[in-house]
Enzyme design. Sequence first.
Site, PDB file in Angstrom:
ATOM      1  N   SER A 138      -5.993  -9.903   8.517  1.00  0.00           N
ATOM      2  CA  SER A 138      -5.849  -9.131   7.280  1.00  0.00           C
ATOM      3  C   SER A 138      -4.938  -9.817   6.271  1.00  0.00           C
ATOM      4  CB  SER A 138      -5.251  -7.768   7.636  1.00  0.00           C
ATOM      5  OG  SER A 138      -4.705  -7.160   6.496  1.00  0.00           O
ATOM      6  N   GLU A 140      -2.830  -8.364   4.668  1.00  0.00           N
ATOM      7  CA  GLU A 140      -1.505  -7.733   4.806  1.00  0.00           C
ATOM      8  C   GLU A 140      -0.537  -8.678   5.525  1.00  0.00           C
ATOM      9  OE1 GLU A 140      -0.553  -4.703   3.509  1.00  0.00           O
ATOM     10  OE2 GLU A 140       1.379  -4.548   4.526  1.00  0.00           O
ATOM     11  N   TYR A 161       2.002  -2.897  10.676  1.00  0.00           N
ATOM     12  CA  TYR A 161       0.584  -3.269  10.686  1.00  0.00           C
ATOM     13  C   TYR A 161       0.422  -4.779  10.459  1.00  0.00           C
ATOM     14  CZ  TYR A 161      -4.188  -3.824   8.994  1.00  0.00           C
ATOM     15  OH  TYR A 161      -5.473  -4.272   8.817  1.00  0.00           O
TER      16      TYR A 161
HETATM   17  O1  G4F Z   1      -5.516   1.872   0.353  1.00  0.00           O
HETATM   18  P1  G4F Z   1      -4.279   1.408   0.989  1.00  0.00           P
HETATM   19  O2  G4F Z   1      -3.719   2.289   2.043  1.00  0.00           O
HETATM   20  O3  G4F Z   1      -4.538  -0.077   1.481  1.00  0.00           O
HETATM   21  P2  G4F Z   1      -3.546  -1.256   1.951  1.00  0.00           P
HETATM   22  O4  G4F Z   1      -2.215  -0.754   2.327  1.00  0.00           O
HETATM   23  O5  G4F Z   1      -3.586  -2.321   0.906  1.00  0.00           O
HETATM   24  O6  G4F Z   1      -4.269  -1.766   3.276  1.00  0.00           O
HETATM   25  C1  G4F Z   1      -5.657  -2.036   3.292  1.00  0.00           C
HETATM   26  O7  G4F Z   1      -5.885  -3.398   3.027  1.00  0.00           O
HETATM   27  C2  G4F Z   1      -5.417  -4.304   4.050  1.00  0.00           C
HETATM   28  C3  G4F Z   1      -5.765  -5.720   3.587  1.00  0.00           C
HETATM   29  O8  G4F Z   1      -4.706  -6.224   2.811  1.00  0.00           O
HETATM   30  C4  G4F Z   1      -6.079  -3.958   5.355  1.00  0.00           C
HETATM   31  F1  G4F Z   1      -5.696  -4.839   6.314  1.00  0.00           F
HETATM   32  C5  G4F Z   1      -5.715  -2.533   5.747  1.00  0.00           C
HETATM   33  O9  G4F Z   1      -6.349  -2.182   6.967  1.00  0.00           O
HETATM   34  C6  G4F Z   1      -6.212  -1.605   4.646  1.00  0.00           C
HETATM   35  O10 G4F Z   1      -7.617  -1.692   4.616  1.00  0.00           O
HETATM   36  O11 G4F Z   1      -3.143   1.226  -0.129  1.00  0.00           O
HETATM   37  C7  G4F Z   1      -3.319   0.365  -1.236  1.00  0.00           C
HETATM   38  C8  G4F Z   1      -2.155   0.547  -2.181  1.00  0.00           C
HETATM   39  C9  G4F Z   1      -0.785   0.458  -1.508  1.00  0.00           C
HETATM   40  O12 G4F Z   1       0.072  -0.277  -2.323  1.00  0.00           O
HETATM   41  C10 G4F Z   1      -0.316   1.913  -1.445  1.00  0.00           C
HETATM   42  O13 G4F Z   1       1.077   2.066  -1.426  1.00  0.00           O
HETATM   43  O14 G4F Z   1      -2.222   1.847  -2.749  1.00  0.00           O
HETATM   44  C11 G4F Z   1      -0.932   2.442  -2.718  1.00  0.00           C
HETATM   45  N1  G4F Z   1      -1.104   3.900  -2.745  1.00  0.00           N
HETATM   46  C12 G4F Z   1      -0.730   4.691  -3.774  1.00  0.00           C
HETATM   47  N2  G4F Z   1      -1.002   5.965  -3.487  1.00  0.00           N
HETATM   48  C13 G4F Z   1      -1.641   4.677  -1.788  1.00  0.00           C
HETATM   49  C14 G4F Z   1      -1.573   5.983  -2.256  1.00  0.00           C
HETATM   50  N3  G4F Z   1      -2.193   4.355  -0.580  1.00  0.00           N
HETATM   51  C15 G4F Z   1      -2.695   5.386   0.166  1.00  0.00           C
HETATM   52  N4  G4F Z   1      -3.271   5.093   1.349  1.00  0.00           N
HETATM   53  N5  G4F Z   1      -2.634   6.693  -0.261  1.00  0.00           N
HETATM   54  C16 G4F Z   1      -2.077   7.045  -1.459  1.00  0.00           C
HETATM   55  O15 G4F Z   1      -2.019   8.225  -1.812  1.00  0.00           O
END
Ligand code: G4F
Length: 346
Positions: A138, A140, A161
Site C-alpha cells: 500500500s 500508506e 496499518y
Molecule cells: O478513505 P480513507 O480512510 O483512506 P486512506 O486512509 O487514505 O487509506 C486508503 O488508502 C490506502 C492507500 O494509501 C490503503 F492502503 C488503505 O487500505 C485505504 O484504502 O481516508 C482518506 C483521507 C484521510 O486523510 C482521512 O483522514 O480522508 C480523511 N478523512 C476525512 N474524513 C476521512 C474522513 N477518512 C475516513 N475514513 N472517514 C472520514 O469521515
Amino acid sequence: MTDKLKRALIFGISGQDGSNLADYLLSLDYEVHGVVRRSSYPNTYRIEHLMSLEEQEGSNFNISYGDVLDFSSMNKVIQKVMPEEIYYLTAQSHVGISFDNPISTLQYNTLGYLNLLEIVRDLKNKEKYSPKIYFAASSEMFGTSPPPQNEDTPMLPVSPYGVSKLASFNLSRVYRRSYDMFICNGILFNHSGPRRGLNFVTKKITRCLAEIVSGKRDKIVLGNLGSKRDEGDSADYVKVMHKMLQQDNPDDFVISTGETHAIEEFVAEAFNLLGLNWKDYVEISERYKRPFELPALQGDSSKARRILGFKPEKTFKDVIKEMLSTDLEEVADMTIEQAKEKMKNE
Ligand code: G4F
C-alpha cells in the site's frame, strides 16, 4: 469444471478489490477460488452474483471457508486447490481503525500473510509446488516521505496499518530472495469505485450525498479534508495485479494515477455534480481525525507504465461520477440529472 483452466486463489475475495479481481479473472476464463471467513453475519454482498453461479453445474467459481489466522484451514484450502496464482488481499484495511485495533491489524495484514508464505515455502520443498503470489502492499507505507513517491522512495509509515503493510512487503522480498519464490508486491495508491466500503471517505461522501438527496439525512460529518490522495479505480487496478503475475520475473510496482487531490476537492466535485455547495452540508468533527495523518500521496508509476504497459483508465472525476451515480440509483432510484433537478427545486 475442466483441469485446463488456470486456477487462482483469492484471499480477501469479499472485499472491494477481491470481488473486482474475481470478476476480472472469470472474464479471462480462470477457475477462481475464494476464501471467505465464516461469520454469523455474512459479509459477501459484493460476490453474491458469483455465489449463485457457484451452485450451477460446471461453474468456474468456488468458495472455501477459512481464516488466514488459522494455519490449518489455510493449509487445507491451498492443498485442495493448488492454484497457479495466489492473491493475498485479506486485510484490516482501514487506516483509522488500525490506531484503535493495532494488534488485529498486524495479525491479519502481516501474520496471516506469513502463514501463507510458510505454507507455500513448505510445499515448494516437499512437492515442488511454486505458485505465483501477489501481495497487496500500500502507498500508506510511504508515510511522511514527500510526493511524488515511487519504488525507490523511503518508506516511513505513520500508522499501525502502514507498519503492518511494510512488514509484509519486506517479508515478500525476504522470501523471494531467500527461497526463490515468485512474489510481487503491488504498491497500490488509493482506489475506489462503487464497491468501496462505507467507512472510507470517498464512499462515505457519495453515499451520504445520495442520502441527502433522498431526504434520509441533512448533513455529512467528516474529519480532515486537507490531506491529499492519489485516487484511482479499483476495477482498473485489479487488472494490473494479474499482469504482475504474468511477468517472467517477480518485482514490486507502484500503481497510481499520478494526480493528487485534497479530500476537500473530492467533496466539492461530488456536490458540484448536483449543483450544490458542499459547505452548506458538511460538518467537521474531531471524531474522524487520526492521531497522526499521512499528509500527501502522489504516485509515480512510470515503472509499471514502462514494464507492464499500465495506464489508468479512469480519471479522478470519472471515479466520483461513477460512485455517485451508483449510490443515487441504489439509495434514491435517480440519475445524477434527476437528482440535480430535484435539489434545484428544494
Ligand atoms: O478513505 P480513507 O480512510 O483512506 P486512506 O486512509 O487514505 O487509506 C486508503 O488508502 C490506502 C492507500 O494509501 C490503503 F492502503 C488503505 O487500505 C485505504 O484504502 O481516508 C482518506 C483521507 C484521510 O486523510 C482521512 O483522514 O480522508 C480523511 N478523512 C476525512 N474524513 C476521512 C474522513 N477518512 C475516513 N475514513 N472517514 C472520514 O469521515
